[in-house]
Design an enzyme around this catalytic site. Structure first.
Site, PDB file in Angstrom:
ATOM      1  CD  GLU A 205      -1.826   2.294   2.081  1.00 55.73           C
ATOM      2  OE1 GLU A 205      -1.055   2.987   1.156  1.00 55.73           O
ATOM      3  OE2 GLU A 205      -1.901   2.035   2.791  1.00 55.73           O
ATOM      4  CB  CYS A 239      -2.403   6.335   2.528  1.00 54.78           C
ATOM      5  SG  CYS A 239      -4.007   5.186   3.858  1.00 54.78           S
TER       6      CYS A 239
END
Length: 476
Positions: A205, A239
Site C-alpha cells: 500500500e 493515505c
C-alpha cells in the site's frame, strides 16, 4: 534472524490449531486491546501527536477488523467441495486455503495500529505467524501490541522488531513467506525489488492522491464537512483522505466558501481537531507544495506559507491550482486541500484519474445511481458516496489500490486469502466411463469423447465454408 527462527517454530503450532482455537486466542487479544484502549491511546498520542480522541477512534476501527477476521476466517478459508465438470466426472474435487507460514509486516507511522493490524489480524487469522516492524517513529505502539499479545497468547506467533529502515531491510531479506508493506511508493519499489531476489510475494500500500467529486446537486454543507475531515483530519496524514476536490462550476463558489469557513476556524493542537505533524521532514514537503501551487498561479483561499508553524501546519485551502503542480500530482500528506472547478462530472472523473495513484475517492451527489456509475469509472481501489473513508469501517470490504498506490488487498475475505495459499485436491471416485487420460487410450474412446465435446461446446457454431482450392482430406 532470531525472530524468524522463533516465528517458524511458533507457526507450526499456530497452523495446527483449529479455526475455533485460533479465534479464541485472537479474541482474547482483542479484549485486552479494547479494555486498555485508553492506555494504548496515550501511547499513540505521545508518539504521533494526534489527539487522544483520534487515537481511540483508530483503535476502535482496528479492533472491529480484528474481531471480523477472527470470526470469519473459518467461513472464508475452510475446505469446500467444488464441481468436477463433465470431463473429470470420475474425480472428486476440493479447495482449501493453507497458511503461508511467516508474514513480515512493515507498518507506517500515521495510523500505527489501524493500518498494520489490517495485515497482522488477517495474517494471524489465516494461520500464519507474524513478525511486525513498526515505523521507527512509533516503536512503543508496536511494543504495546506485542506485549498485549504475549499476555493473551504465551507464544511468539506475533513478534515485534523495532528500528529504522535497516531493520525493515533485514526483515525483507530474512526469508519470510510474504511481506506486507505500507509506506511511500518509492520505498515500496525498493521493498519489491528486494523481494524479487527470492521471489517472496508482497502486498504493497503505497499512498494516494485521493480526489473528491462534488456534483451540482450535492448537499454542499455535507460535502464541505467531509472535505474538511478528509483533508485536515490527522493533520492530513491519511493515505485515503482528501487531497483534491473537483466541483461542478455552478456550485463551485458556494462550496469553496463553505469549506473556507470551516478551515478558518480550525486550530491544531494536543486537544484540537488535529495535532502536530508526526514527522518533521513532512513539513518541508507541505511547504514545497504550497509554494509551488502559488508560484504557478493558484490562489490561497485559506492560509498559505504562513500556515506552516512547525510542528503544526494550520489548514490551507488552495484554489484553481494548475493540474501539473506538485500540490496536484504528488502526495502532500499534510492539512492542505486543492479545490478546482470543472465543467462537467465527466471532466471531474478524467482529472481524478489523471494520477499515478489509485487508492480511494469520494463522490457527493443526491443521485445515488449516477454516483455509482461514476464510481465504477474511477481508477481506485475504493470509493465512498456522500461520505469519505466510509469503507474504512466496513471489515468485510477489501482495501488496496492500483498504480503507485500498490497492489494486493487487506481486510475482508480478500484480505484473509491474501495471506493464504490455495491448495487444490482431487481424488478418484470411480473408473472413468471413457478413459482418455492414459498413454494407452483407445482411439475409439477418444473419438466418442470428441463427439460429445463438440455436441456440448460447438453447438450452434457456423461451419467454415470449404475452400475449393484445398485438396480433400484423405478418406473424406
Amino acid at each position: 534472524m532470531e525472530a524468524i527462527r522463533k516465528a517458524r517454530e511458533a507457526a507450526g503450532w499456530w497452523a495446527g490449531l483449529s479455526f475455533r482455537e485460533r479465534r479464541a486466542h485472537l479474541l482474547s487479544w482483542k479484549r485486552i486491546i479494547a479494555a486498555r484502549s485508553d492506555e494504548l491511546g496515550d501511547v499513540i498520542h505521545a508518539e504521533t501527536g494526534k489527539p487522544l480522541g483520534d487515537a481511540l477512534l483508530e483503535i476502535m476501527l482496528a479492533v472491529e477488523h480484528l474481531d471480523w477476521a477472527a470470526r470469519n476466517a473459518e467461513r472464508v478459508l475452510k475446505r469446500r467441495r467444488v464441481r468436477s465438470g463433465l470431463l473429470a466426472a470420475d474425480q472428486g474435487a476440493a479447495l482449501e486455503y493453507r497458511p503461508l507460514g511467516v508474514i513480515g509486516v512493515i507498518g507506517p507511522w500515521n495510523y500505527p495500529v489501524y493500518t498494520p493490524l489490517g495485515s497482522v489480524s488477517y495474517a494471524l487469522a489465516a494461520g500464519n505467524a507474524v513478525v511486525f516492524k513498526p515505523s521507527e517513529h512509533t516503536p512503543r505502539t508496536g511494543e504495546w501490541l506485542a506485549a498485549a499479545w504475549a499476555e493473551a497468547v504465551p507464544s511468539p506467533v506475533l513478534q515485534v522488531l523495532t528500528g529504522d529502515g535497516a531493520i525493515g531491510a533485514q526483515l525483507v531479506a530474512a526469508g519470510v513467506d510474504k511481506i506486507a508493506f505500507t509506506g511511500s511508493a518509492a520505498t515500496g519499489r525498493k521493498v519489491m525489488a528486494a523481494c524479487a531476489q527470492s521471489l517472496t510475494p508482497v502486498v504493497i500500500e503505497g499512498g494516494g492522491k485521493d480526489a473528491m467529486i462534488v456534483a451540482a446537486d450535492a448537499d454542499l454543507d455535507a460535502a464541505a464537512k467531509a472535505a474538511a475531515f478528509g483533508g485536515f483530519g490527522n493533520a492530513g496524514q491519511t493515505c485515503a483522505g482528501v487531497e483534491r476536490v473537483y466541483v461542478e462550476r455552478s456550485v463551485y463558489p458556494e462550496f469553496l466558501a463553505k469549506l473556507a469557513a470551516i478551515a478558518e476556524n480550525l486550530q491544531p493542537g494536543d486537544d484540537g481537531p488535529y495535532g502536530r505533524m508526526t514527522v518533521p521532514a513532512q513539513v518541508d514537503i507541505v511547504r514545497r507544495h504550497v509554494d509551488d501551487a502559488l508560484a504557478r498561479g493558484g490562489k490561497a483561499v485559506v492560509g498559505g506559507p504562513e500556515s506552516i508553524k512547525p510542528p503544526y501546519v494550520f489548514p490551507v485551502v488552495l484554489a484553481e491550482v494548475p493540474e501539473d503542480s506538485a500540490a496536484v500530482t504528488e502526495e502532500t500528506f499534510g492539512p492542505t486541500v486543492v479545490v478546482n472547478p470543472v465543467g462537467s462530472l465527466d471532466e471531474a472523473v478524467s482529472l481524478a484519474n489523471a494520477t499515478s495513484f489509485g487508492l480511494a475517492a469520494s463522490i457527493f451527489s443526491k443521485d445515488t445511481g449516477r454516483s455509482r456509475a461514476l464510481a465504477r469509472r474511477l481508477r481506485t481501489g475504493a470509493a465512498s458516496i456522500n461520505s469519505v473513508l466510509g469503507f474504512a469501517g466496513v471489515p468485510a470490504l477489501p482495501f488496496g489500490g492500483v498504480g503507485d498506490s500498490g497492489f494486493g488487498r487487506v481486510h475482508g475475505a480478500d484480505g484473509l486469502r491474501e495471506f493464504s495459499r490455495a491448495q487444490s485436491v482431487t481424488w478418484r471416485r470411480f473408473s472413468a466411463p471413457m478413459e482418455v487420460m492414459s498413454l494407452s487410450r483407445d482411439p475409439a474412446v477418444l473419438d466418442r469423447a470428441v463427439k460429445l465435446f463438440r455436441i456440448r461446446h460447438a453447438r450452434g457454431a457456423t461451419p467454415r465454408p470449404a475452400d475449393p482450392r484445398s485438396p480433400g482430406r484423405p478418406g473424406a
